[in-house]
Motif scaffolding. Sequence first.
Motif, short mmCIF file in Angstrom:
data_model
loop_
_atom_site.label_atom_id
_atom_site.label_comp_id
_atom_site.label_asym_id
_atom_site.label_seq_id
_atom_site.Cartn_x
_atom_site.Cartn_y
_atom_site.Cartn_z
N TRP A 155 0.84 -1.46 0.04
CA TRP A 155 -0.16 0.02 -0.37
C TRP A 155 0.73 1.08 0.52
O TRP A 155 0.75 1.99 -0.68
CB TRP A 155 -0.85 0.12 1.19
CG TRP A 155 -1.96 -0.78 0.95
CD1 TRP A 155 -2.38 -2.03 1.77
CD2 TRP A 155 -3.37 -0.64 -0.08
NE1 TRP A 155 -3.34 -2.69 1.32
CE2 TRP A 155 -3.96 -1.94 0.46
CE3 TRP A 155 -3.60 0.01 -0.21
CZ2 TRP A 155 -5.32 -2.06 -0.16
CZ3 TRP A 155 -4.64 -0.49 -1.80
CH2 TRP A 155 -5.11 -0.76 -1.88
N GLN A 209 -5.16 6.89 2.43
CA GLN A 209 -5.29 6.57 3.44
C GLN A 209 -5.41 5.17 2.84
O GLN A 209 -5.43 4.90 4.98
CB GLN A 209 -7.30 7.41 3.69
CG GLN A 209 -7.55 8.64 3.72
CD GLN A 209 -9.13 8.71 3.41
OE1 GLN A 209 -9.38 7.89 2.64
NE2 GLN A 209 -9.16 9.87 3.21
N ASP A 210 -5.47 4.38 2.88
CA ASP A 210 -5.44 2.68 2.52
C ASP A 210 -3.85 2.06 3.25
O ASP A 210 -3.62 1.64 3.96
CB ASP A 210 -5.66 2.63 1.16
CG ASP A 210 -6.80 2.48 0.48
OD1 ASP A 210 -8.17 2.16 1.70
OD2 ASP A 210 -7.29 2.57 -0.94
N ARG A 220 -1.95 1.12 10.47
CA ARG A 220 -1.99 0.70 11.95
C ARG A 220 -2.05 -0.47 11.80
O ARG A 220 -2.27 -0.93 13.22
CB ARG A 220 -3.28 1.91 12.14
CG ARG A 220 -3.33 3.17 11.76
CD ARG A 220 -4.03 4.01 12.05
NE ARG A 220 -5.10 3.78 11.88
CZ ARG A 220 -5.52 5.31 10.48
NH1 ARG A 220 -5.25 5.97 10.23
NH2 ARG A 220 -6.67 4.45 10.00
N ASN A 221 -2.67 -1.39 10.78
CA ASN A 221 -2.76 -2.74 11.47
C ASN A 221 -1.81 -3.16 10.72
O ASN A 221 -1.52 -4.10 12.24
CB ASN A 221 -3.58 -3.33 9.89
CG ASN A 221 -4.47 -4.91 10.05
OD1 ASN A 221 -5.13 -5.05 11.06
ND2 ASN A 221 -3.76 -5.93 9.02
N SER A 276 -0.56 -3.24 15.04
CA SER A 276 -1.91 -2.87 16.02
C SER A 276 -1.48 -5.00 16.12
O SER A 276 -1.39 -5.18 17.35
CB SER A 276 -2.50 -3.05 15.31
OG SER A 276 -4.04 -3.54 16.52
N ARG A 311 -4.09 2.71 6.92
CA ARG A 311 -4.78 2.19 7.11
C ARG A 311 -4.06 0.40 7.00
O ARG A 311 -4.07 -0.08 8.67
CB ARG A 311 -5.92 2.00 6.58
CG ARG A 311 -7.22 2.38 6.91
CD ARG A 311 -8.84 2.10 6.79
NE ARG A 311 -8.54 2.17 4.80
CZ ARG A 311 -9.23 3.33 4.38
NH1 ARG A 311 -9.60 4.69 5.01
NH2 ARG A 311 -9.29 3.08 3.25
N ALA A 312 -3.37 0.09 6.09
CA ALA A 312 -2.50 -0.86 6.47
C ALA A 312 -1.35 -0.94 7.37
O ALA A 312 -1.11 -1.68 8.34
CB ALA A 312 -1.81 -0.93 5.28
#
Length: 257
Positions: free
Chosen positions: A94, A212-213, A219-220, A223, A216-217
Amino acid sequence: MNILADMLLTEPAPMAIWATLMLLTLPALVVLASPHNVRNPGRALIDTVGFLRRRAERRDAERLRRIEEAVQAARYADEVGVAAEQAGYAAQRWQGHWEAAGERVDAAWQAWRAADARWARSRATAAFGTPYTPKTPMEYAYRERFLHRAVQAAAVRGELPVAAVADALHGRNGWDARLHPAVQETVVLQASAAHLRRVHERAVEAERMAWQDSLRAGRNRDSLAREAAVATAHAEAVRHLIPLPGTAAAAFRPAFA
């Protein structure tokens, strides 16, 4: 008494002997502990054996439970570790999509600005007027061919959408083959600048979505990395509870699919 206590605490053999004697005398103690047991010692011994068996079963069940939890913890640590690794690869992809989208934005910006500059120069030239040409059928045929060729060439260069070619052939959406070639050129350049401006706007929007993608990737990935670290630490803390293959204790290890 102090000498006996020191010996039991420091020497394992006397402690084992003492524990064995206590275990052997337990039935007698149970019998003597109650008048009912004295009258029926056989029943008392049966009850004592049942008590010891249930206690051993509870101990084995508790051991199996702890082994099962340790195995599950190790398995979960492995699974979440794989998931964290895959999330890392996905975040990299990403990130690459976002960088590529940024490059497309820059390219679209340059193309739009260049087209806008050509349109500005054409407007400046058109201010001097167009040379007179007789309006004959041959002249109109030439103007039509000129418009079609100019629109097709712009579409091939990516400066106009493919649909503009069909519109020019059928005289739709503002394409007028009767105009002077100099005016037609200005019209083509104007349409090209407008089209490339829209391309740039779409590229900006695509770059924003790719960003944005990518966030999110990322953050994932972070986590899952934190979760994998916690799961690995927990698995290492209870790994000693899992019997080694080939040992007697391995017989207590539960079977998992």
